[in-house]
Write a protein that holds these residues in place. Structure first.
Motif, PDB file in Angstrom:
ATOM      1  N   ASP A 174     -12.212   0.692   3.677  1.00 40.57           N
ATOM      2  CA  ASP A 174     -11.569  -0.137   2.640  1.00 40.57           C
ATOM      3  C   ASP A 174     -10.725   0.683   1.662  1.00 40.57           C
ATOM      4  OD1 ASP A 174     -12.894  -2.271   3.818  1.00 40.57           O
ATOM      5  OD2 ASP A 174     -14.565  -2.192   2.409  1.00 40.57           O
ATOM      6  N   ILE A 175      -9.926   1.589   2.204  1.00 42.56           N
ATOM      7  CA  ILE A 175      -9.029   2.382   1.359  1.00 42.56           C
ATOM      8  C   ILE A 175      -7.830   1.527   0.959  1.00 42.56           C
ATOM      9  CG2 ILE A 175      -7.438   4.351   1.331  1.00 42.56           C
ATOM     10  CD1 ILE A 175      -9.394   5.763   3.245  1.00 42.56           C
ATOM     11  N   THR A 176      -7.556   1.510  -0.335  1.00 48.73           N
ATOM     12  CA  THR A 176      -6.338   0.880  -0.840  1.00 48.73           C
ATOM     13  C   THR A 176      -5.645   1.895  -1.745  1.00 48.73           C
ATOM     14  OG1 THR A 176      -7.324  -0.044  -2.857  1.00 48.73           O
ATOM     15  CG2 THR A 176      -7.434  -1.405  -0.862  1.00 48.73           C
ATOM     16  N   ALA A 177      -4.344   1.829  -1.794  1.00 45.98           N
ATOM     17  CA  ALA A 177      -3.611   2.765  -2.648  1.00 45.98           C
ATOM     18  C   ALA A 177      -2.297   2.154  -3.083  1.00 45.98           C
ATOM     19  CB  ALA A 177      -3.371   4.079  -1.910  1.00 45.98           C
ATOM     20  N   ARG A 178      -1.997   2.376  -4.354  1.00 45.28           N
ATOM     21  CA  ARG A 178      -0.712   2.012  -4.933  1.00 45.28           C
ATOM     22  C   ARG A 178      -0.123   3.293  -5.516  1.00 45.28           C
ATOM     23  NH1 ARG A 178      -2.893  -3.436  -7.750  1.00 45.28           N
ATOM     24  NH2 ARG A 178      -4.139  -1.888  -8.795  1.00 45.28           N
ATOM     25  N   PRO A 179       1.045   3.218  -6.134  1.00 45.26           N
ATOM     26  CA  PRO A 179       1.668   4.449  -6.620  1.00 45.26           C
ATOM     27  C   PRO A 179       0.810   5.275  -7.593  1.00 45.26           C
ATOM     28  CG  PRO A 179       3.287   2.720  -6.561  1.00 45.26           C
ATOM     29  CD  PRO A 179       1.958   2.070  -6.247  1.00 45.26           C
ATOM     30  N   MET A 239       0.842  -1.173   0.000  1.00 45.05           N
ATOM     31  CA  MET A 239       0.000   0.000   0.000  1.00 45.05           C
ATOM     32  C   MET A 239       0.891   1.242   0.000  1.00 45.05           C
ATOM     33  SD  MET A 239      -3.514   0.947   1.461  1.00 45.05           S
ATOM     34  CE  MET A 239      -3.727   1.156   3.192  1.00 45.05           C
ATOM     35  N   ASN A 240       0.494   2.218  -0.794  1.00 48.39           N
ATOM     36  CA  ASN A 240       1.193   3.491  -0.858  1.00 48.39           C
ATOM     37  C   ASN A 240       0.585   4.420   0.192  1.00 48.39           C
ATOM     38  OD1 ASN A 240       1.494   6.353  -1.814  1.00 48.39           O
ATOM     39  ND2 ASN A 240       2.835   5.328  -3.292  1.00 48.39           N
ATOM     40  N   ASP A 241       1.336   4.659   1.267  1.00 48.84           N
ATOM     41  CA  ASP A 241       0.807   5.439   2.396  1.00 48.84           C
ATOM     42  C   ASP A 241       0.434   6.866   2.017  1.00 48.84           C
ATOM     43  OD1 ASP A 241       1.072   3.240   4.041  1.00 48.84           O
ATOM     44  OD2 ASP A 241       3.016   3.869   4.831  1.00 48.84           O
ATOM     45  N   ARG A 242       1.221   7.476   1.153  1.00 48.43           N
ATOM     46  CA  ARG A 242       0.951   8.874   0.772  1.00 48.43           C
ATOM     47  C   ARG A 242      -0.383   8.992   0.032  1.00 48.43           C
ATOM     48  NH1 ARG A 242       4.908  12.866  -2.671  1.00 48.43           N
ATOM     49  NH2 ARG A 242       3.365  14.486  -2.948  1.00 48.43           N
ATOM     50  N   ASN A 243      -0.633   8.090  -0.905  1.00 48.65           N
ATOM     51  CA  ASN A 243      -1.885   8.132  -1.653  1.00 48.65           C
ATOM     52  C   ASN A 243      -3.072   7.710  -0.789  1.00 48.65           C
ATOM     53  OD1 ASN A 243      -0.671   9.169  -3.922  1.00 48.65           O
ATOM     54  ND2 ASN A 243      -0.363   7.167  -4.866  1.00 48.65           N
ATOM     55  N   ALA A 244      -2.852   6.761   0.101  1.00 51.16           N
ATOM     56  CA  ALA A 244      -3.922   6.366   1.036  1.00 51.16           C
ATOM     57  C   ALA A 244      -4.292   7.555   1.923  1.00 51.16           C
ATOM     58  CB  ALA A 244      -3.495   5.176   1.879  1.00 51.16           C
ATOM     59  N   GLU A 245      -3.293   8.294   2.368  1.00 52.37           N
ATOM     60  CA  GLU A 245      -3.558   9.472   3.194  1.00 52.37           C
ATOM     61  C   GLU A 245      -4.296  10.546   2.401  1.00 52.37           C
ATOM     62  OE1 GLU A 245      -4.004  11.684   6.459  1.00 52.37           O
ATOM     63  OE2 GLU A 245      -3.298   9.608   6.385  1.00 52.37           O
ATOM     64  N   LEU A 246      -3.978  10.693   1.114  1.00 51.56           N
ATOM     65  CA  LEU A 246      -4.679  11.648   0.257  1.00 51.56           C
ATOM     66  C   LEU A 246      -6.165  11.290   0.164  1.00 51.56           C
ATOM     67  CD1 LEU A 246      -4.528  14.089  -1.696  1.00 51.56           C
ATOM     68  CD2 LEU A 246      -3.946  12.429  -3.505  1.00 51.56           C
ATOM     69  N   ILE A 247      -6.466  10.012  -0.010  1.00 53.93           N
ATOM     70  CA  ILE A 247      -7.863   9.568  -0.057  1.00 53.93           C
ATOM     71  C   ILE A 247      -8.541   9.853   1.283  1.00 53.93           C
ATOM     72  CG2 ILE A 247      -9.387   7.555  -0.242  1.00 53.93           C
ATOM     73  CD1 ILE A 247      -7.316   6.370  -2.236  1.00 53.93           C
ATOM     74  N   ARG A 248      -7.870   9.515   2.385  1.00 51.67           N
ATOM     75  CA  ARG A 248      -8.438   9.791   3.722  1.00 51.67           C
ATOM     76  C   ARG A 248      -8.698  11.283   3.917  1.00 51.67           C
ATOM     77  NH1 ARG A 248      -4.405   6.631   5.386  1.00 51.67           N
ATOM     78  NH2 ARG A 248      -5.006   4.475   5.693  1.00 51.67           N
ATOM     79  N   VAL A 263     -21.083   3.560  -2.220  1.00 51.54           N
ATOM     80  CA  VAL A 263     -20.334   3.973  -3.408  1.00 51.54           C
ATOM     81  C   VAL A 263     -18.932   3.359  -3.399  1.00 51.54           C
ATOM     82  CG1 VAL A 263     -19.505   5.962  -4.719  1.00 51.54           C
ATOM     83  CG2 VAL A 263     -21.575   6.179  -3.313  1.00 51.54           C
ATOM     84  N   ASP A 264     -18.542   2.802  -4.532  1.00 49.60           N
ATOM     85  CA  ASP A 264     -17.172   2.331  -4.739  1.00 49.60           C
ATOM     86  C   ASP A 264     -16.445   3.376  -5.569  1.00 49.60           C
ATOM     87  OD1 ASP A 264     -17.225  -0.227  -3.432  1.00 49.60           O
ATOM     88  OD2 ASP A 264     -18.517  -0.915  -5.060  1.00 49.60           O
ATOM     89  N   ALA A 265     -15.319   3.851  -5.055  1.00 52.49           N
ATOM     90  CA  ALA A 265     -14.556   4.908  -5.711  1.00 52.49           C
ATOM     91  C   ALA A 265     -13.234   4.361  -6.242  1.00 52.49           C
ATOM     92  CB  ALA A 265     -14.284   6.051  -4.735  1.00 52.49           C
ATOM     93  N   LEU A 266     -12.875   4.810  -7.429  1.00 53.10           N
ATOM     94  CA  LEU A 266     -11.584   4.506  -8.046  1.00 53.10           C
ATOM     95  C   LEU A 266     -10.847   5.820  -8.268  1.00 53.10           C
ATOM     96  CD1 LEU A 266     -12.845   2.074 -10.835  1.00 53.10           C
ATOM     97  CD2 LEU A 266     -11.741   1.443  -8.678  1.00 53.10           C
ATOM     98  N   PHE A 267      -9.549   5.794  -8.026  1.00 52.11           N
ATOM     99  CA  PHE A 267      -8.730   7.000  -8.155  1.00 52.11           C
ATOM    100  C   PHE A 267      -7.496   6.710  -8.989  1.00 52.11           C
ATOM    101  CE2 PHE A 267     -10.837   7.145  -4.045  1.00 52.11           C
ATOM    102  CZ  PHE A 267     -11.426   8.394  -4.061  1.00 52.11           C
ATOM    103  N   ARG A 268      -7.053   7.752  -9.716  1.00 53.73           N
ATOM    104  CA  ARG A 268      -5.741   7.771 -10.354  1.00 53.73           C
ATOM    105  C   ARG A 268      -5.028   8.991  -9.790  1.00 53.73           C
ATOM    106  NH1 ARG A 268      -3.151   4.290 -13.043  1.00 53.73           N
ATOM    107  NH2 ARG A 268      -2.248   5.814 -14.401  1.00 53.73           N
ATOM    108  N   PHE A 269      -3.716   8.840  -9.591  1.00 55.62           N
ATOM    109  CA  PHE A 269      -2.925   9.913  -8.985  1.00 55.62           C
ATOM    110  C   PHE A 269      -1.873  10.420  -9.963  1.00 55.62           C
ATOM    111  CE2 PHE A 269      -4.004   6.798  -5.637  1.00 55.62           C
ATOM    112  CZ  PHE A 269      -4.895   7.568  -4.920  1.00 55.62           C
ATOM    113  N   GLU A 270      -1.633  11.721  -9.895  1.00 53.71           N
ATOM    114  CA  GLU A 270      -0.578  12.350 -10.687  1.00 53.71           C
ATOM    115  C   GLU A 270      -0.089  13.566  -9.897  1.00 53.71           C
ATOM    116  OE1 GLU A 270      -0.605  14.756 -14.811  1.00 53.71           O
ATOM    117  OE2 GLU A 270      -1.322  12.663 -14.969  1.00 53.71           O
ATOM    118  N   ASP A 271       1.213  13.715  -9.814  1.00 56.75           N
ATOM    119  CA  ASP A 271       1.813  14.851  -9.097  1.00 56.75           C
ATOM    120  C   ASP A 271       1.344  14.924  -7.643  1.00 56.75           C
ATOM    121  OD1 ASP A 271       3.048  15.571 -11.522  1.00 56.75           O
ATOM    122  OD2 ASP A 271       1.356  16.852 -12.089  1.00 56.75           O
TER     123      ASP A 271
END
Length: 158
Positions: free
Chosen positions: A68-73, A1-10, A97-105
């Motif tokens: 159920d937050i999950t995050a990868r790079p 799990m990518n902690d930074r992206n998981a924290e962004l979702i939180r 609701v099921d949410a999908l995210f993509r991250f950039e920058d």
């Protein structure tokens, strides 16, 4: 799990739960796109945040929880529940609701929410109307058209 992206979702959902649109906006990339069964293709932070600001402004009793937050790079997921009163009918809604995210920058550049429009419409509008609205493509299109018109009016009034 990518902690930074998981924290962004939180952070995004914590702000959503507090009804803090400005803090939500800080989580989005300027070129963010958003889609869900109603608002299918919104592009750009102003338009996406216009939708969130409109929805937050319409629901005085909104309660948001996330799990159920999950995050990868480069991508992540979450499940969130929104509990509120649908303003047009006064009916209580519990939307899963099921949410999908993509991250950039380091920000969310793509956000897609998926939920059962038929189930939502039964709760929001009542069983007989909701069944029809949830199943008929023409009437689902009406929900989408009405929502987009509301967003355009909201954005124009700002």
């Amino acid at each position: 799990m990518n902690d930074r992206n998981a924290e962004l979702i939180r952070t995004f959902y914590d702000a959503f739960a507090r009804r803090d649109a400005d803090a939500m906006e800080l989580c989005y990339h300027p070129d963010v796109t958003f889609g869900d069964p109603v608002f299918q293709d919104l592009e750009g932070r102003d338009r996406v945040m216009g939708m969130w600001r409109m929805l937050l402004g319409r629901s005085a009793d909104l309660d948001v929880t996330v799990r159920d937050i999950t995050a990868r790079p480069h991508e992540g997921t979450a499940h969130w529940t929104g509990r509120y009163t649908f303003g047009k009918t006064g009916r209580k809604v519990v939307n899963e609701v099921d949410a999908l995210f993509r991250f950039e920058d380091g920000l969310i550049v793509r956000h897609h929410d998926d939920f059962d429009l038929r189930r939502w419409s039964k709760m929001a509008m009542g069983r007989p109307v909701g069944i029809v609205l949830g199943w008929t493509p023409m009437l689902r299109a009406k929900i989408r058209t009405t929502a987009m018109r509301s967003l355009q009016e909201f954005m124009s009034a700002r």
